[in-house]
Write an enzyme that holds these catalytic residues in place. Sequence first.
Site: not given
Length: 258
Positions: A130-132, A134, A136
């Site tokens: 899920t980083e992208v 938010i 990151v």
Amino acid sequence: MADELVHYAVDRGIAEITLDSPHNRNALSAQLRRELRAHLSTAIADEAVRVVVLGHTGTVFCSGMDLKESRGAGAGDQGVNEFPAILEQIWTSPKPVVAKVAGPARAGGVGIVAACDIAVATHAASFAFTEVRIGVVPAVISVTVLPRLLPRAAHELFLTGEKFDAERAAAIGLINSAAAPEDLDTEVRRYTDMLALGGPNALAATKAMLRRPPAAGLGEDFADMLELSAGHFASAEGQEGIRAFAEKRPASWVPAAD
């Protein structure tokens, strides 16, 4: 201790490390990171421990970094700076590490699953990078995740952040087995029982071999592997294993049956 977030117990050579911070979805807070590293170190140092099982309480395996602690901190103060050491500790552990996943894993939690040698998840588990979403980058976890995943799946899932289930996780190489919730303990036990049959030194050497980058040429590869193989054939552990096979008995390192 009542206030600890990671528990440790050993039974018949199996060390169980349990994430127990359900109030924040077992997020990788400073306290949880500290306790997880300490328990991993204990298991690795204990000669009686043959296999490590990494599980959790609550409905979520691990939701990744604790974003409340990340908010407002500078680059040098981010908790993610401590995360490579945890992943490396799992990845390089001489004892096999088995992930026992009964719920969702996200971001850093998926990195932990990938770092383990064996991973079993229930059909209720789900995964996502899920980083992208938010803003990151899934950079640190890529070190353990990318060696596991099919390249096309890695590009798709890292870039989209899409959630995927345990069946797809098994199909793309992230986990070994997807099981019904009621069968999770049995499936994990199946793996730990098999791992406990291996010689401790042989298992550690085999893990190191699996991490080894390829040599420059075939001849060099064979020379290195011949030295490794012959040394273990001649070792005390190897000779005990050969005797046990000939005498049709368990080797000395196999835990006693219940």
